[in-house]
Structure formats: structure tokens, C-alpha cells
Design a protein around this motif. Structure first.
Motif, PDB file in Angstrom:
ATOM      1  N   ASP A  80       0.816  -1.226   0.000  1.00 24.24           N
ATOM      2  CA  ASP A  80       0.000   0.000   0.000  1.00 24.24           C
ATOM      3  C   ASP A  80       0.843   1.268   0.000  1.00 24.24           C
ATOM      4  O   ASP A  80       0.460   2.300   0.540  1.00 24.24           O
ATOM      5  N   ARG A  81       2.020   1.170  -0.592  1.00 25.31           N
ATOM      6  CA  ARG A  81       2.901   2.337  -0.766  1.00 25.31           C
ATOM      7  C   ARG A  81       3.183   3.060   0.556  1.00 25.31           C
ATOM      8  O   ARG A  81       3.165   4.284   0.631  1.00 25.31           O
ATOM      9  N   ARG A  82       3.441   2.254   1.592  1.00 31.08           N
ATOM     10  CA  ARG A  82       3.831   2.803   2.889  1.00 31.08           C
ATOM     11  C   ARG A  82       5.039   2.019   3.401  1.00 31.08           C
ATOM     12  O   ARG A  82       5.159   0.808   3.160  1.00 31.08           O
ATOM     13  N   CYS A  83       5.935   2.691   4.116  1.00 33.70           N
ATOM     14  CA  CYS A  83       7.092   2.022   4.705  1.00 33.70           C
ATOM     15  C   CYS A  83       6.612   0.990   5.721  1.00 33.70           C
ATOM     16  O   CYS A  83       5.871   1.332   6.653  1.00 33.70           O
ATOM     17  N   VAL A  84       7.025  -0.258   5.558  1.00 26.80           N
ATOM     18  CA  VAL A  84       6.562  -1.308   6.475  1.00 26.80           C
ATOM     19  C   VAL A  84       7.265  -1.222   7.828  1.00 26.80           C
ATOM     20  O   VAL A  84       6.842  -1.877   8.781  1.00 26.80           O
ATOM     21  N   VAL A  85       8.334  -0.434   7.940  1.00 27.23           N
ATOM     22  CA  VAL A  85       9.052  -0.322   9.202  1.00 27.23           C
ATOM     23  C   VAL A  85       8.435   0.757  10.087  1.00 27.23           C
ATOM     24  O   VAL A  85       8.102   0.525  11.245  1.00 27.23           O
ATOM     25  N   CYS A  86       8.249   1.970   9.524  1.00 30.95           N
ATOM     26  CA  CYS A  86       7.736   3.072  10.337  1.00 30.95           C
ATOM     27  C   CYS A  86       6.333   3.505   9.937  1.00 30.95           C
ATOM     28  O   CYS A  86       5.698   4.280  10.655  1.00 30.95           O
ATOM     29  N   SER A 117      17.873 -12.474  -0.778  1.00 26.17           N
ATOM     30  CA  SER A 117      17.672 -12.584  -2.223  1.00 26.17           C
ATOM     31  C   SER A 117      16.791 -11.440  -2.721  1.00 26.17           C
ATOM     32  O   SER A 117      16.352 -10.580  -1.958  1.00 26.17           O
ATOM     33  N   THR A 118      16.533 -11.443  -4.044  1.00 25.24           N
ATOM     34  CA  THR A 118      15.618 -10.468  -4.633  1.00 25.24           C
ATOM     35  C   THR A 118      14.243 -11.090  -4.887  1.00 25.24           C
ATOM     36  O   THR A 118      13.459 -10.558  -5.662  1.00 25.24           O
ATOM     37  N   GLU A 119      13.961 -12.214  -4.216  1.00 26.24           N
ATOM     38  CA  GLU A 119      12.612 -12.783  -4.300  1.00 26.24           C
ATOM     39  C   GLU A 119      11.623 -11.821  -3.643  1.00 26.24           C
ATOM     40  O   GLU A 119      11.964 -11.119  -2.693  1.00 26.24           O
ATOM     41  N   LEU A 120      10.384 -11.794  -4.155  1.00 27.21           N
ATOM     42  CA  LEU A 120       9.390 -10.848  -3.652  1.00 27.21           C
ATOM     43  C   LEU A 120       9.185 -10.968  -2.150  1.00 27.21           C
ATOM     44  O   LEU A 120       8.933  -9.976  -1.466  1.00 27.21           O
ATOM     45  N   ASP A 121       9.287 -12.179  -1.614  1.00 31.10           N
ATOM     46  CA  ASP A 121       9.048 -12.374  -0.185  1.00 31.10           C
ATOM     47  C   ASP A 121      10.138 -11.728   0.667  1.00 31.10           C
ATOM     48  O   ASP A 121       9.947 -11.516   1.855  1.00 31.10           O
ATOM     49  N   ASN A 122      11.286 -11.437   0.060  1.00 29.20           N
ATOM     50  CA  ASN A 122      12.368 -10.784   0.794  1.00 29.20           C
ATOM     51  C   ASN A 122      12.437  -9.285   0.512  1.00 29.20           C
ATOM     52  O   ASN A 122      13.315  -8.593   1.026  1.00 29.20           O
ATOM     53  N   LEU A 123      11.516  -8.775  -0.308  1.00 29.23           N
ATOM     54  CA  LEU A 123      11.495  -7.351  -0.635  1.00 29.23           C
ATOM     55  C   LEU A 123      10.358  -6.669   0.109  1.00 29.23           C
ATOM     56  O   LEU A 123       9.301  -7.261   0.323  1.00 29.23           O
ATOM     57  N   GLN A 124      10.563  -5.413   0.492  1.00 30.30           N
ATOM     58  CA  GLN A 124       9.519  -4.669   1.185  1.00 30.30           C
ATOM     59  C   GLN A 124       9.700  -3.180   0.933  1.00 30.30           C
ATOM     60  O   GLN A 124      10.798  -2.708   0.622  1.00 30.30           O
ATOM     61  N   THR A 125       8.606  -2.452   1.071  1.00 36.14           N
ATOM     62  CA  THR A 125       8.637  -1.000   0.907  1.00 36.14           C
ATOM     63  C   THR A 125       9.241  -0.362   2.146  1.00 36.14           C
ATOM     64  O   THR A 125       8.833  -0.663   3.269  1.00 36.14           O
ATOM     65  N   GLU A 126      10.215   0.501   1.950  1.00 38.78           N
ATOM     66  CA  GLU A 126      10.869   1.201   3.055  1.00 38.78           C
ATOM     67  C   GLU A 126      11.078   2.658   2.674  1.00 38.78           C
ATOM     68  O   GLU A 126      11.270   2.986   1.509  1.00 38.78           O
TER      69      GLU A 126
END
Length: 209
Positions: A80-86, A117-126
Motif C-alpha cells: 500500500d505504498r507505505r514504509c513497512v518499518v515506520c 535474495s531479490t525474491e518478492l518475499d524478501n522485498l519490502q517497501t521502506e
């Protein structure tokens, strides 16, 4: 750090965090520069050069495993185009900093230097502040197995609140914040597993009302 500042000369910024960040940013290019957080025998504020990586004198930078434009779009849409950390959104100010503006990027839950890796499960919006060069010093992210014991300690109403936030992918800050903030940093697969677990805890238990 003092040696580094002296070697760089008068043009070096007189800012320890700036130099720390510049050193951390060398790591994706193969530089191994552990700190006290990696080796407790090192004094605080000291880096040790264990291995030199790429630098411009060696020629063009070797290609890394890059995140494609399609992956970037899917990660942003999923989060949802938001940083998953903060939790900040692109262009939004950071809390207490009305003149700041967050910029989003795609980061790795497990940094590449730690085997990610660059697999989707290891990528996140930050956002740029929470991006992996800073997080790398914190080690591997929390897993669902580590988070679940605290999830199970929540009361029924708190479980409902957590579930609704996870499904909506945004929150209103209250006492469930601590668990929710940690849950946001799970992988996409673990996120879905937690949603199912919360459903089971709420609807499969005779105690749930």
C-alpha cells in the motif's frame, strides 16, 4: 573514525553519523568493515577493515542483482505504498518534523550482504531512513515464530484490533502498536500466515467472543 576524518582532510563533513553512513554504504560493494556491534573486542566508534571491495580505480562497478521495475511496482502495491518499518507514506512528513518529506524505496528484509535474495518475499517497501544500509547492523529481521508468543498474550479485543490493522495495512495508534509494528516487518508469506492464525485464534477458540 578519527583516522578516517584526518585522511579525508578538511573537506570531510564534521559529522560522525555522516561518516558512519558512508562506511556502511560501502558494504554492498564488498567492503568488510566490522564495528563493535559485529566484534565486541573493537572499541566503540572504531571500524576494522577486513576486506576491500570495489572502488572506482578497479573500473566499472560489477552488476548486482537488481530489483526490476515490475518487482518494485508489485512490492509498492502489496505494501500500500507505505514504509513497512515506520508506516510513513511517500511524501508525508515524519512525526514531529513538519518540513520533512519521506521518499520510498524497495529494501531487502534480509540484506544481500547477509544472504538475502531479490525474491518478492524478501522485498519490502521502506522509506530512505529505514532502508537496509542502516538496518544491516541490526542483524536478521524477526520471524513469525519469534512474534507469535506475544501475539498469543493479547486479549480477544486486541487480537481483533491487530487483525483489522493487518488486513487494512494501516493503524490507529493504541496499546497494540508494539506487536503490530513488529508484525509489519514479517515477510509477505508470514504476514498471511499471521492473518490466518489470528482468524483461528478468534473464531476457532471457545473463549473468543
Amino acid at each position: 573514525m578519527a583516522d578516517l576524518r584526518q585522511a579525508l582532510g578538511e573537506d570531510a563533513p564534521n559529522n560522525a553519523e555522516h561518516l558512519n553512513r558512508r562506511l556502511r554504504n560501502l558494504r554492498p560493494d564488498g567492503w568488510d568493515v566490522p564495528t563493535n556491534k559485529d566484534d565486541r573486542t573493537l572499541p566503540v566508534g572504531t571500524y576494522r577493515l577486513d576486506a576491500k571491495g570495489w572502488h572506482p580505480a578497479l573500473g566499472p562497478r560489477p552488476k548486482r542483482d537488481a530489483v526490476s521495475a515490475g518487482q518494485r511496482r508489485r512490492v509498492f502495491d502489496r505494501d500500500d505504498r507505505r514504509c513497512v518499518v515506520c508506516g510513513v507514506g511517500n511524501g508525508e512528513p515524519y512525526p514531529g518534523e513538519p518540513n520533512s518529506r519521506a521518499a520510498l524505496t524497495v529494501g531487502h528484509r534480509i540484506p544481500r550482504e547477509l544472504g538475502g535474495s531479490t525474491e518478492l518475499d524478501n522485498l519490502q517497501t521502506e522509506c530512505k531512513r529505514c532502508n537496509e544500509p542502516v538496518r544491516q547492523e541490526l542483524g536478521l529481521p524477526e520471524t513469525l515464530a519469534e512474534l507469535l508468543p506475544d501475539v498469543r498474550r493479547l486479549r480477544t479485543q486486541e487480537l481483533r484490533t491487530l487483525l483489522s490493522w493487518l488486513q487494512a495495512k494501516h493503524r490507529i495508534r493504541n496499546r497494540v502498536d508494539t506487536v503490530y509494528d513488529r508484525a509489519r516487518q514479517l515477510s509477505a508469506t508470514e504476514h498471511e500466515q499471521l492473518v490466518r492464525t489470528l482468524h483461528d485464534m478468534l473464531h476457532g477458540s471457545g473463549n473468543a467472543q
